[in-house]
Write a protein that holds these residues in place. Structure first.
Motif, PDB file in Angstrom:
ATOM      1  N   GLN A 385       0.905  -1.267  -0.049  1.00  0.00           N
ATOM      2  CA  GLN A 385      -0.078   0.181   0.107  1.00  0.00           C
ATOM      3  C   GLN A 385       0.761   1.203  -0.033  1.00  0.00           C
ATOM      4  O   GLN A 385       0.732   2.195  -0.666  1.00  0.00           O
ATOM      5  CB  GLN A 385      -1.158  -0.092   1.344  1.00  0.00           C
ATOM      6  CG  GLN A 385      -1.910  -1.138   1.307  1.00  0.00           C
ATOM      7  CD  GLN A 385      -2.805  -1.128   2.421  1.00  0.00           C
ATOM      8  OE1 GLN A 385      -2.142  -0.960   3.572  1.00  0.00           O
ATOM      9  NE2 GLN A 385      -4.070  -1.207   2.165  1.00  0.00           N
ATOM     10  N   ASN A 386       2.099   1.216   0.634  1.00  0.00           N
ATOM     11  CA  ASN A 386       2.788   2.381   0.751  1.00  0.00           C
ATOM     12  C   ASN A 386       3.134   2.765  -0.519  1.00  0.00           C
ATOM     13  O   ASN A 386       3.336   4.012  -1.016  1.00  0.00           O
ATOM     14  CB  ASN A 386       4.058   1.853   1.881  1.00  0.00           C
ATOM     15  CG  ASN A 386       4.819   0.768   1.222  1.00  0.00           C
ATOM     16  OD1 ASN A 386       5.932   0.857   0.286  1.00  0.00           O
ATOM     17  ND2 ASN A 386       4.533  -0.367   1.637  1.00  0.00           N
ATOM     18  N   GLY A 409       8.005  -6.027  -8.030  1.00  0.00           N
ATOM     19  CA  GLY A 409       7.506  -5.692  -6.688  1.00  0.00           C
ATOM     20  C   GLY A 409       8.127  -6.161  -5.280  1.00  0.00           C
ATOM     21  O   GLY A 409       7.503  -7.334  -4.725  1.00  0.00           O
ATOM     22  N   ASP A 436       5.680  -1.181   7.178  1.00  0.00           N
ATOM     23  CA  ASP A 436       6.194  -1.911   8.657  1.00  0.00           C
ATOM     24  C   ASP A 436       6.752  -3.343   8.344  1.00  0.00           C
ATOM     25  O   ASP A 436       7.643  -4.014   8.754  1.00  0.00           O
ATOM     26  CB  ASP A 436       5.392  -1.961   9.528  1.00  0.00           C
ATOM     27  CG  ASP A 436       4.064  -2.180   9.190  1.00  0.00           C
ATOM     28  OD1 ASP A 436       3.528  -2.222   8.030  1.00  0.00           O
ATOM     29  OD2 ASP A 436       3.254  -2.839  10.239  1.00  0.00           O
ATOM     30  N   GLY A 437       6.132  -4.093   7.124  1.00  0.00           N
ATOM     31  CA  GLY A 437       6.510  -5.283   6.621  1.00  0.00           C
ATOM     32  C   GLY A 437       7.652  -5.307   5.812  1.00  0.00           C
ATOM     33  O   GLY A 437       8.840  -5.567   6.476  1.00  0.00           O
ATOM     34  N   SER A 438       7.924  -4.293   4.687  1.00  0.00           N
ATOM     35  CA  SER A 438       8.927  -4.441   3.864  1.00  0.00           C
ATOM     36  C   SER A 438      10.351  -3.964   4.667  1.00  0.00           C
ATOM     37  O   SER A 438      11.221  -4.385   4.275  1.00  0.00           O
ATOM     38  CB  SER A 438       8.586  -3.331   2.691  1.00  0.00           C
ATOM     39  OG  SER A 438       7.314  -3.673   2.107  1.00  0.00           O
ATOM     40  N   ASN A 463       1.214   0.382   9.769  1.00  0.00           N
ATOM     41  CA  ASN A 463      -0.477  -0.086   9.865  1.00  0.00           C
ATOM     42  C   ASN A 463      -0.313  -1.280  10.741  1.00  0.00           C
ATOM     43  O   ASN A 463      -1.326  -1.861  10.980  1.00  0.00           O
ATOM     44  CB  ASN A 463      -0.749   0.031   8.449  1.00  0.00           C
ATOM     45  CG  ASN A 463      -0.238  -0.938   7.529  1.00  0.00           C
ATOM     46  OD1 ASN A 463       0.568  -1.663   7.821  1.00  0.00           O
ATOM     47  ND2 ASN A 463      -0.498  -0.721   6.329  1.00  0.00           N
ATOM     48  N   GLY A 467      -0.278  -4.718   4.785  1.00  0.00           N
ATOM     49  CA  GLY A 467      -1.374  -4.085   4.198  1.00  0.00           C
ATOM     50  C   GLY A 467      -1.804  -4.322   3.044  1.00  0.00           C
ATOM     51  O   GLY A 467      -3.094  -4.645   2.966  1.00  0.00           O
ATOM     52  N   MET A 468      -1.185  -4.516   1.976  1.00  0.00           N
ATOM     53  CA  MET A 468      -1.893  -4.898   0.679  1.00  0.00           C
ATOM     54  C   MET A 468      -2.404  -6.168   0.479  1.00  0.00           C
ATOM     55  O   MET A 468      -3.579  -6.467   0.032  1.00  0.00           O
ATOM     56  CB  MET A 468      -0.758  -4.580  -0.401  1.00  0.00           C
ATOM     57  CG  MET A 468      -1.327  -4.480  -1.873  1.00  0.00           C
ATOM     58  SD  MET A 468      -2.468  -3.678  -2.192  1.00  0.00           S
ATOM     59  CE  MET A 468      -1.629  -2.279  -2.857  1.00  0.00           C
TER      60      MET A 468
END
Ligand SMILES: Cc1ncc(C[n+]2csc(CCOP(=O)(O)OP(=O)(O)O)c2C)c(N)n1
Ligand SMILES: [Mg+2]
Lengths: 556, 157
Positions: A385-386, A409, A436-438, A463, A467-468
């Motif tokens: 999402q970011n 991606g 926060d994941g990446s 988040n 998120g995505m």
């Protein structure tokens, strides 16, 4: 004078104008590192080979130069793979040097042996295994030529450790002559004529612009063309910045998370002029329903990209800059005032929106970064999402301003890419818009940034979710959030501090502006941990496999 | 649709894997592939026979052209060409059918290259039709092994 292979390598790199190498040492590259020890080429020791590949990539995308990375054999080389695949998919010029076990051990399952040319074949433009030190100088010369011309890409040079020690005279050829490699630059004049005729006759034309325009340095020509024709412009993710995002004829990004007005314009158009773009499935949506009434002109340097996904009426193989140069010459302006009015209406009716309340929303963070950096920062992104919000809410006026992993991606790309971009452009402000994941996929590069005094700013849109993926689960899997919750872990402020960087936590909308301004005053890497709305979604969205005007969440 | 493509490539290691990898990555089955040096020892020629629809084959030709070590791609299907293949066929023989097999081989100008009491190895060179019919005719006698070189082809021009 005789030199070792390692010395020849470094001399050859210098001849190519290489100023910086990103990499990581190991047993099979010791001779190279010994030469680097007192070479004037800057060496950036990353903390993971993937970081080195992404940093070289970010450097290349920000500067237009060839990025160079080095890793040892076996695990060093395999750690590069994701980074190389990322770069190659997005046509980024990189020369990667990998150590290899001694020539006579190759194929023996020797310690730290991996079949690097085999592994990298499908993810590179070309690769070499150098078995004779006498070939090395020519191989390096050819590698830079191949990486940087035509449709740019990755070239891997696998260099056995004994070849690094063997001696030869250093003869670098003056000219490159590879008989199987002669990229076409100039477009076919007859085709260009046909295209111009179609343009003059069109009533609802759209320019669909991809990263190829940026790579070929064709932005000025594109601008001139648009000035003369007033044809509206939509771009792919990698094309953002090829045409000023703040211009009234800019429609922003198209495709899955593109603007509704770009997607409507494409679907309703009677002529699509595709320049340096490849009709990726994230752009076209359901291919059978893509722009049903449009004729298509497709300009691309890579013949393979043409008529691969959609049927093209006027294919033009050539360099975007050179072809657009022909396009602007006595081009007839089509009669499209009615169309422009329609496009303007769509723009008014379906703006990019998000809820403007008191909550800390990720889109707001990006809008503030945009405002405070006056739209002049280099933005790298992670994935998810970011990345999409960074594409939607920052307006890119200049080419090479947005650096993002489009084709592959790759999560974990943005931070090391930001480091590379900052090294290439020391005077620019560089922001990584992260998730926060990446960010956790290459968080170790904090050490690289801190120790090399690279003052990149990392805006984590925290988040608490992947998120995505969570968004897809919400919309298409009945909110069954299967393994996408990350929990508030780790404490990013503490992580930053542990590495000697600065960490700032922002939990309130009211604190965003000050935090960004403060971060910009700090001449160090800064982790900005924005605790944003956990379940915010990226809209509009074209569900996978739908036509691109079948968007959800596009209306106010 | 079957296509015969000739590919001129640099004659050094690694090239074959680049070419074959390109086919396998796209799920393409290569019917046959034959490689050998040309009149120029730095150049090898591959004759590749593939099956696929027109669009994918077009893409494959472009992808082949994109490989750095590929010097030239010639789609022979688009022109008049001569093609040959060599096959070795082992068939079961006995006193009853021996003469018939000999006669058939003779008609096809095939050579008996090895004879055992219960089998014979026959060599045949020819174009696809000839080889196909020969194999069909021999089938009833009991073929135990077939080895083919793969097609080689050359334009007439
Ligand atoms: C290396 C890698 N693994 C998995 C994915 C699949 N993926 C795409 S987006 C995403 C979630 C990213 O989460 P985060 O970085 O927190 O970003 P957000 O979407 O929350 O902004 C995942 C797992 C990927 N793109 N790359
Ligand atoms: Mg997240």
């Amino acid at each position: 004078m005789k030199m070792t292979g390692a010395k020849i390598l470094i001399e050859a790199l210098k001849k190519e104008g290489v100023e910086v190498i990103f990499g990581y040492p190991g047993g099979s590259v010791l001779p190279i590192f010994d030469v680097l020890y007192d070479s004037d080429i800057k060496f950036i020791l990353t903390r993971h080979e993937q970081g080195a590949a992404h940093a070289a990539d970010g450097y290349a995308r920000a500067t237009g130069k060839v990025g160079v990375c080095v890793a040892t054999s076996g695990p060093g080389a395999t750690n590069l793979v994701t980074g190389l695949a990322t770069a190659n998919m997005d046509s980024v010029p990189i020369v990667a040097i990998t150590g290899q076990v001694k020539t006579f051990l190759i194929g023996n399952d020797a310690f730290q042996e991996a079949d690097v040319t085999g592994i990298t074949r499908p993810i590179s433009k070309h690769n070499y295994l150098v078995k004779d030190v006498n070939d090395l100088a020519t191989v390096i010369k050819n590698s830079f030529h191949i990486a940087s011309t035509g449709r740019p890409g990755v070239v891997v040079v696998d260099l056995p450790v004994d070849v690094q020690i063997h001696e030869a005279d250093f003869h670098s050829p003056e000219k490159v002559d590879i008989r199987g490699y002669k990229p076409t630059c100039k477009g076919h004049i007859g085709q260009i004529k046909r295209a111009k005729k179609l343009i003059a006759q069109s009533q609802k034309p759209v320019l669909y612009v991809g990263g190829g325009v940026i790579i070929s340095g064709a932005s000025d020509k594109l601008f001139e063309f648009v000035k003369k024709t007033e044809i509206p412009v939509t771009t792919t993710l990698l094309g953002l910045g090829a045409f000023p995002g703040t211009h009234k004829l800019s429609l922003g990004m198209l495709g899955m998370h593109g603007t509704a007005y770009a997607n409507h314009a494409i679907q309703e158009s009677d002529l699509i002029i595709a320049v340096g773009a490849r009709f990726d499935d994230r752009v076209t949506g359901k291919i059978d329903e893509f722009a049903p009434n449009a004729k298509i002109i497709h300009i691309d340097i890579d013949p393979c990209a043409i008529s691969k996904n959609v049927k093209v009426d006027v294919p033009i193989v050539g360099d975007a800059n050179s072809v657009l140069q022909e396009f602007v010459k006595d081009i007839k302006k089509p009669n499209i005032s009615k169309w422009l009015k329609q496009v303007e209406e769509w723009k008014k009716k379906y703006p990019l929106i998000y809820k403007k309340d008191s909550r800390l929303r990720p889109q707001y963070v990006i809008e503030e970064i945009y405002r405070i950096t006056k739209g002049e920062a280099i933005i790298t992104t992670e994935v998810g999402q970011n990345q999409m919000w960074a594409a939607q809410f920052y307006k890119y006026d200049k080419p090479r301003q947005l650096i993002s992993s489009g084709g592959l991606g790759t999560m974990g790309y943005g931070f090391p890419a930001a480091i590379g971009a900052q090294i290439g452009c020391p005077k620019k402000v560089v922001f990584d818009i992260a998730g926060d994941g990446s960010i956790q996929m290459n968080i170790q590069e904090l050490a690289t940034a801190v120790l090399n005094k690279i003052p990149v700013k990392i805006a984590i849109l925290n988040n608490g979710y992947l998120g995505m993926v969570r968004q897809w689960q919400e919309l298409f899997y009945k909110k069954r959030y299967s393994y996408t919750k990350l929990e508030p872990c780790p404490d990013f402020v503490k992580v930053a501090e542990a590495y000697g960087a600065v960490g700032i936590r922002i939990t309130k909308k009211a604190d965003v502006t000050k935090a960004i301004k403060d971060a910009l005053k700090i001449n160090k890497p800064v982790f900005m941990d924005f605790h944003v709305e956990p379940e915010e979604n990226v809209f509009p969205m074209v569900p996978a496999g739908q036509a691109i005007n079948k968007m959800i969440g596009a209306l106010a | 649709m079957k296509k015969t493509i000739a590919v001129l490539v640099e004659n050094h290691f690694g090239v074959l894997s680049h070419v074959s990898g390109l086919f396998s990555a796209r799920g393409f089955n290569i019917d046959s592939l034959a490689v050998g040096e040309t009149e120029d020892p730095t150049v090898s020629r591959m004759t590749i026979v593939v099956d696929g629809d027109e669009k994918t084959l077009e893409q494959v030709k472009k992808q082949l052209n994109r490989l750095i070590d590929v010097i030239k791609v010639i789609d022979l299907t688009e022109e008049d060409f001569i093609d040959r293949e060599l096959v070795l066929i082992k068939v079961g023989v006995n006193s009853k059918n021996r003469s018939e097999i000999l006669q058939i081989s003779d008609t096809f100008q095939a050579k008996i290259v090895d004879v055992k009491t219960d089998s014979a190895a026959i060599e045949l060179t020819g174009d696809q039709n000839k080889i196909k019919s020969f194999i069909e005719i021999l089938k009833p006698f009991g073929i135990t092994e077939i080895v083919r070189t793969g097609r080689i082809a050359m334009g007439r021009k």
